[in-house]
Structure formats: structure tokens, C-alpha cells
Design an enzyme around this catalytic site. Structure first.
Site, PDB file in Angstrom:
ATOM      1  N   HIS A  28     -24.881  -4.894 -29.837  1.00 37.15           N
ATOM      2  CA  HIS A  28     -26.107  -4.214 -29.412  1.00 37.15           C
ATOM      3  C   HIS A  28     -25.831  -2.718 -29.309  1.00 37.15           C
ATOM      4  O   HIS A  28     -24.677  -2.274 -29.205  1.00 37.15           O
ATOM      5  CB  HIS A  28     -26.579  -4.758 -28.070  1.00 37.15           C
ATOM      6  CG  HIS A  28     -27.147  -6.142 -28.157  1.00 37.15           C
ATOM      7  ND1 HIS A  28     -27.874  -6.716 -27.131  1.00 37.15           N
ATOM      8  CD2 HIS A  28     -27.094  -7.073 -29.148  1.00 37.15           C
ATOM      9  CE1 HIS A  28     -28.249  -7.936 -27.485  1.00 37.15           C
ATOM     10  NE2 HIS A  28     -27.785  -8.176 -28.704  1.00 37.15           N
ATOM     11  N   GLU A  47     -26.309  -0.613 -26.902  1.00 34.90           N
ATOM     12  CA  GLU A  47     -25.648  -0.199 -25.668  1.00 34.90           C
ATOM     13  C   GLU A  47     -24.144  -0.486 -25.705  1.00 34.90           C
ATOM     14  O   GLU A  47     -23.331   0.343 -25.284  1.00 34.90           O
ATOM     15  CB  GLU A  47     -26.256  -0.939 -24.467  1.00 34.90           C
ATOM     16  CG  GLU A  47     -27.753  -0.710 -24.295  1.00 34.90           C
ATOM     17  CD  GLU A  47     -28.585  -1.797 -24.935  1.00 34.90           C
ATOM     18  OE1 GLU A  47     -29.554  -2.251 -24.311  1.00 34.90           O
ATOM     19  OE2 GLU A  47     -28.255  -2.197 -26.082  1.00 34.90           O
ATOM     20  N   CYS A 101     -30.566  -6.137 -22.198  1.00 35.04           N
ATOM     21  CA  CYS A 101     -30.529  -7.565 -21.906  1.00 35.04           C
ATOM     22  C   CYS A 101     -29.470  -7.838 -20.831  1.00 35.04           C
ATOM     23  O   CYS A 101     -28.808  -6.919 -20.337  1.00 35.04           O
ATOM     24  CB  CYS A 101     -30.199  -8.353 -23.175  1.00 35.04           C
ATOM     25  SG  CYS A 101     -28.532  -8.011 -23.814  1.00 35.04           S
ATOM     26  N   CYS A 144     -25.886  -6.647 -21.881  1.00 36.37           N
ATOM     27  CA  CYS A 144     -25.710  -5.190 -21.848  1.00 36.37           C
ATOM     28  C   CYS A 144     -25.713  -4.655 -20.419  1.00 36.37           C
ATOM     29  O   CYS A 144     -24.956  -3.741 -20.092  1.00 36.37           O
ATOM     30  CB  CYS A 144     -26.790  -4.519 -22.684  1.00 36.37           C
ATOM     31  SG  CYS A 144     -26.624  -4.826 -24.456  1.00 36.37           S
TER      32      CYS A 144
END
Length: 218
Positions: A113, A115, A143, A146
Site C-alpha cells: 500500500h 502508506e 486500512c 496501514c
């Protein structure tokens, strides 16, 4: 369409950079108000409204918009590659430390992801698995995975563009990092360039649905 959107983001980014010098302007204004108060003592204090907090808030907002515009450009790059358009920028002392965009499909990595990519690169740049004093800008609410990484990295501040009502773990579905249940709390700000972030996501998923329909017709 993407080209027009890139121009819009670039204009927002450049405008924010130009406006970042307004602190000097506001400083001059505050000095002038002080002189007026000394010269005309009959003027009541409440008639000369202090703008210190408002000016600082305005400057902070413009700075947040500047970095979120950068994150949006990264999100757009992810969309071009067929990834869900999410971008993240890690900043410390108003300097870019690292950046990342969604790439789980390209990298065959479910943890790739935006992040996570920004945190990993930031940790290498700062040579520390902890990232105190940093701000993470992300175009979509993180999410659970993260948010967990953000907690472990000891991020000081999280700035979010669009909310994620289905799986957002900062405040939409879960309240990680701000629920006083963990040993680290995060200052969370949301709604920075929210419309731009949300519009990019909407266009991406709309185009993907249309592509699937066309494939079925064939």
C-alpha cells in the site's frame, strides 16, 4: 481527462508553494495593527481582532494542501498503472522524506500500500524504524494494516484526503491511533483536498466497471 486533472493538481501545488510565503505578509500586518493600537489608544482591543491563530491555521492548511497535492499526483500515477489510486507522502520539518503509491498488483504484494511504501522508504532515509516528528499525508483513509504500521512507526500526525466508510481504520470503521487503547496516539486531520481525492477514486472505479462491461460484451 487525466491530463486535465494533472494540470489541476499542478496548479494547486504551485499555488500552495507561492502562498507559503504569506507568513511574512501576516507578520507585517500584525506589526501594523500594533502600531495602530499604540497610535490610537481609543480604539478598543476587540475592534482590532488578533489574527495570530487564524493566520497560523491558514498557513497550515495551505501547507497541508501542498503536500496532499503531491500525494494526489502519486495516486494518479498508480491509477495509470491500473492500481487503486492512493498516494502517500512522508514529511518532516516541512521537507519531503519519502513517498509511495499503491502497487500490490504490480509487485504481487498484498502489503504494498502507499502508506507502507512511504514508511519503509522513510525509515531507510532516516536510518530509524521509528519516525517521530513526521507527518504522513495520504489521499485515502488508511486500512487496519496501514494504521498498525503508522502506530509502530510512531508517526506524529496523519493527514487524510478522502474517508473510507467501508474499511477506514482511522475513524470511519475503526478508531485506531486515537482511541487511547494503544501506547501511541496520533494527531489526525481529515478532509484536505477531499473532493479531488474522492473524484480520482470515483473516476478510477467507474472506468474499471466500464472496462469489465466491455469485456463481457466481447
Amino acid at each position: 481527462m487525466l491530463f486535465q486533472y494533472r494540470n489541476l493538481l499542478s496548479m494547486l501545488y504551485e499555488r500552495s508553494l507561492l502562498n507559503s510565503n504569506r507568513n511574512n505578509y501576516y507578520s507585517i500586518i500584525r506589526q501594523r495593527k500594533y502600531v495602530i493600537a499604540q497610535t490610537f489608544p481609543s480604539v478598543r482591543k476587540r475592534d482590532i481582532r488578533p489574527h495570530t491563530e487564524m493566520d497560523q491555521t491558514t498557513a497550515d492548511d495551505m501547507n497541508d494542501q501542498k503536500w496532499m497535492a503531491k500525494a494526489l499526483l502519486l495516486a494518479e500515477e498508480a491509477a495509470i498503472l491500473g492500481e487503486v489510486p492512493v498516494g502517500a507522502v512522508l514529511v518532516k520539518d516541512d521537507a519531503l522524506i519519502a513517498e509511495g503509491s499503491n502497487s500490490p498488483i504490480k509487485d504481487n504484494d498484498p502489503t504494498a500500500h502507499a502508506e507502507i511504501a512511504a514508511l519503509r522508504r522513510g525509515a531507510k532515509v532516516l536510518n530509524n524504524y521509528r519516525l517521530p516528528g513526521t507527518t504522513l499525508y495520504v489521499t485515502l483513509e488508511p486500512c487496519i494494516m496501514c494504521m498498525g504500521a503508522i502506530i509502530h512507526a510512531r508517526i506524529e500526525r496523519l493527514v487524510i484526503g478522502a474517508t473510507d466508510p467501508k474499511s477506514g481504520a482511522a475513524f470511519s470503521v475503526y478508531n485506531i491511533g486515537n482511541d487511547n487503547l494503544l501506547n501511541h496516539s496520533i494527531v489526525i486531520n481529515k478532509g484536505i483536498c477531499e473532493n479531488e481525492c474522492r473524484e480520482l477514486l470515483k473516476r478510477f472505479f467507474k472506468s474499471r466497471r466500464e472496462a469489465r462491461k466491455n469485456e463481457r460484451k466481447k
